[in-house]
Design a protein around this motif. Structure first.
Motif, PDB file in Angstrom:
ATOM      1  N   UNK A 264      46.993-101.676 -22.255  1.00 25.15           N
ATOM      2  CA  UNK A 264      46.139-100.640 -22.625  1.00 25.15           C
ATOM      3  C   UNK A 264      46.803 -99.592 -23.331  1.00 25.15           C
ATOM      4  N   UNK A 265      47.845 -99.125 -23.037  1.00 24.46           N
ATOM      5  CA  UNK A 265      48.609 -98.040 -23.541  1.00 24.46           C
ATOM      6  C   UNK A 265      49.366 -98.702 -24.662  1.00 24.46           C
ATOM      7  N   UNK A 266      49.500 -99.942 -24.892  1.00 21.79           N
ATOM      8  CA  UNK A 266      49.919-100.728 -26.046  1.00 21.79           C
ATOM      9  C   UNK A 266      48.860-100.596 -27.234  1.00 21.79           C
ATOM     10  N   UNK A 267      47.709-100.953 -26.877  1.00 22.35           N
ATOM     11  CA  UNK A 267      46.557-100.644 -27.561  1.00 22.35           C
ATOM     12  C   UNK A 267      46.537 -99.349 -28.161  1.00 22.35           C
ATOM     13  N   UNK A 268      46.580 -98.223 -27.542  1.00 21.63           N
ATOM     14  CA  UNK A 268      46.484 -96.846 -27.968  1.00 21.63           C
ATOM     15  C   UNK A 268      47.523 -96.569 -28.607  1.00 21.63           C
ATOM     16  N   UNK A 269      48.854 -97.014 -28.398  1.00 16.42           N
ATOM     17  CA  UNK A 269      49.946 -96.588 -29.055  1.00 16.42           C
ATOM     18  C   UNK A 269      49.746 -97.151 -30.650  1.00 16.42           C
ATOM     19  N   UNK A 270      49.282 -98.565 -30.795  1.00 13.24           N
ATOM     20  CA  UNK A 270      48.931 -99.054 -32.086  1.00 13.24           C
ATOM     21  C   UNK A 270      48.344 -98.195 -32.888  1.00 13.24           C
ATOM     22  N   UNK A 271      47.110 -97.643 -32.145  1.00 17.01           N
ATOM     23  CA  UNK A 271      46.172 -96.787 -33.099  1.00 17.01           C
ATOM     24  C   UNK A 271      46.895 -95.387 -33.490  1.00 17.01           C
ATOM     25  N   UNK A 272      47.522 -94.888 -32.530  1.00 11.84           N
ATOM     26  CA  UNK A 272      48.276 -93.811 -32.836  1.00 11.84           C
ATOM     27  C   UNK A 272      49.088 -93.996 -34.165  1.00 11.84           C
ATOM     28  N   UNK A 273      50.049 -95.069 -34.067  1.00 16.09           N
ATOM     29  CA  UNK A 273      50.839 -95.356 -34.936  1.00 16.09           C
ATOM     30  C   UNK A 273      50.188 -95.595 -36.291  1.00 16.09           C
ATOM     31  N   UNK A 274      49.067 -96.325 -36.335  1.00 16.32           N
ATOM     32  CA  UNK A 274      48.505 -96.891 -37.551  1.00 16.32           C
ATOM     33  C   UNK A 274      47.855 -95.809 -38.161  1.00 16.32           C
ATOM     34  N   UNK A 275      47.571 -94.642 -37.717  1.00 15.20           N
ATOM     35  CA  UNK A 275      46.877 -93.367 -38.011  1.00 15.20           C
ATOM     36  C   UNK A 275      47.932 -92.648 -38.777  1.00 15.20           C
ATOM     37  N   UNK A 276      49.161 -93.017 -38.340  1.00 17.49           N
ATOM     38  CA  UNK A 276      50.283 -91.950 -38.989  1.00 17.49           C
ATOM     39  C   UNK A 276      50.735 -92.978 -40.194  1.00 17.49           C
ATOM     40  N   UNK A 277      50.237 -94.077 -40.461  1.00 21.02           N
ATOM     41  CA  UNK A 277      50.447 -94.966 -41.575  1.00 21.02           C
ATOM     42  C   UNK A 277      51.571 -95.821 -41.221  1.00 21.02           C
ATOM     43  N   UNK A 278      51.907 -96.048 -40.159  1.00 17.58           N
ATOM     44  CA  UNK A 278      52.971 -97.060 -39.839  1.00 17.58           C
ATOM     45  C   UNK A 278      52.515 -98.786 -39.960  1.00 17.58           C
ATOM     46  N   UNK A 279      53.391 -99.293 -40.380  1.00 13.06           N
ATOM     47  CA  UNK A 279      52.887-101.018 -40.497  1.00 13.06           C
ATOM     48  C   UNK A 279      53.453-101.319 -39.093  1.00 13.06           C
ATOM     49  N   UNK A 280      52.511-101.352 -38.222  1.00 13.41           N
ATOM     50  CA  UNK A 280      52.583-102.073 -36.973  1.00 13.41           C
ATOM     51  C   UNK A 280      52.356-103.454 -36.596  1.00 13.41           C
ATOM     52  N   UNK A 281      53.000-104.072 -35.921  1.00 17.27           N
ATOM     53  CA  UNK A 281      53.165-105.531 -35.647  1.00 17.27           C
ATOM     54  C   UNK A 281      52.761-105.457 -33.968  1.00 17.27           C
TER      55      UNK A 281
END
Ligand code: TXA
Ligand code: MG
Length: 372
Positions: A264-281
């Protein structure tokens, strides 16, 4: 001088072509390096009795010569050449393990015999020996007629290769031959067990499970899970650096007793990083792939389901490489239960993350990477 370009030789694991195997065995005996499939990962092989050939492995990988190699044998009779002892002369516990787990993904650290040059073992008086289960690996060793020293066939510190294409990407301009026998089945390296100490010590969890080893021996095995703080344990197996298996991207591993909470924490981290414009895998459980995409992940490497650790292990390293190929800047992953194969999966994830993982157990500290 033009750079050497590796030739990829396809060989069918179900029916190894004897002509090709014989040629490659002869190349090994002549001192050449041959990358070959094993059931764990691909190895970069050389004649284990030829000091110059072994030195070439270290050069090709840019591996420090303080990091000992595993010696691969085709059958039990080669054990005496490598260790200086027949199986009957070695402690009874060795025979128990050999009978139960060879051929297979178990490396035993045993006394080193005089036929094995210093360069193989980084000067240690012990040697890691393994009888692999992969038919191509065994046919190649048999054809060479000598034991084959082989580390994983990646550039030093990089993710271990589970396909011939991975080997080519890392070493294609440095070695002459790569056998393509299809993807490695296990996907993570062998278990390494030091049989020169009492009780035996697990140096690296891998394809053969700690629980199975303890059951076969009828005794507990020592294991200190590697972390950035356990420098003493690292000295036991000099090659087991925490920087091993690293992808190019930054890897964020969430850890915690509550496995579901780490995801669950991984999902919210992806959202937070994506919002900042990071290319997340994401190294993702299949059941969560949709949610990771919705959260903004641009690349998903599927690992299967959390209860099928064999599939997770099989896809882990290939997933890290695929995410690097997708040019993500950050890779996110949750935790796995450290039971069975999960122990080795966790070990590889922690090391790929440089030994630093993020705990979701203590909410107050959850934003701070802590020492594992
Ligand atoms: O599954 C595997 O084990 C693969 C395939 C190719 O067989 N090989 C592999 O090799 O993973 P490598 O070199 O990537 O990792 C072997 C590790 C070394 O880094 C070192 O820590 C440990 O095995 N090792 C080898 N000989 C040792 C010894 N005598 N004592 C303690 N550790 C040893
Ligand atoms: Mg390696």
């Amino acid at each position: 001088m033009p750079k050497q370009q590796a030739v990829i030789i396809p060989i069918d694991a179900a029916h190894p072509d004897q002509t090709r195997i014989s040629k490659l065995g002869a190349a090994i005996l002549a001192g050449a390096l041959v990358a070959f499939p094993t059931e764990t990962v691909y190895g970069l092989g050389a004649d284990a009795t030829n000091a110059d050939a072994v030195a070439a492995i270290f050069t090709a990988k840019e591996r420090p010569n303080t990091d000992p190699l595993i010696v691969h044998i085709a059958d039990i009779s080669q054990l005496s050449l490598v260790t200086g002892h027949t199986l009957a002369e070695l402690p009874e516990n060795v025979a128990k393990l050999v009978t139960r787990f060879w051929p297979g993904p178990l490396t035993l650290v045993l006394p080193r015999g005089p036929a094995i040059p210093n360069g193989v073992t980084a000067g240690l008086t012990t040697v890691g020996v393994r009888l692999p289960a992969h038919p191509i690996a065994r046919a190649l060793i048999a054809a060479a007629g000598v034991p084959i020293a082989a580390p994983s066939a990646n550039r030093f510190g990089h993710t271990s290769p589970t396909t011939a294409a991975h080997v080519f990407a890392d070493l294609g301009d440095r070695i002459p031959w790569i056998i393509d026998g299809g993807p490695s089945q296990v996907g993570i390296e062998s278990t390494i067990l030091d049989m020169t100490v009492t009780p035996p010590r697990l140096l690296r969890p891998g394809g053969v499970l700690l629980e199975e080893i303890e059951a076969a021996l009828g005794m507990p095995v020592a294991y200190q899970e590697r972390s950035v703080t356990s420098a003493a344990a690292t000295a036991q197996a000099p090659g087991l650096l925490l920087s091993h298996y690293a992808p190019r991207a930054r890897l964020l591993v969430f850890e915690g007793a509550d496995i579901a909470a780490t995801w669950e924490r991984a999902v919210s981290e992806v959202a937070a990083l994506a919002v900042r414009g990071e290319r997340v895998g994401v190294l993702s459980l299949d059941t969560l792939a949709g949610r990771f995409r919705t959260a903004g992940a641009i690349a998903i490497a599927p690992l299967g389901t959390g209860d099928n650790t064999a599939s997770v292990a099989h896809q882990l390293f290939a997933g890290l490489r695929a995410l690097d190929d997708a040019e993500v800047s950050t890779i996110v992953c949750g935790a796995f239960d450290p039971m069975g194969l999960g122990l080795a999966i966790r070990d590889r994830l922690w090391r790929a993350a440089g030994g630093v993982v993020i705990s979701v157990d203590a909410p107050a500290a959850s934003d701070e990477a802590r020492e594992a």
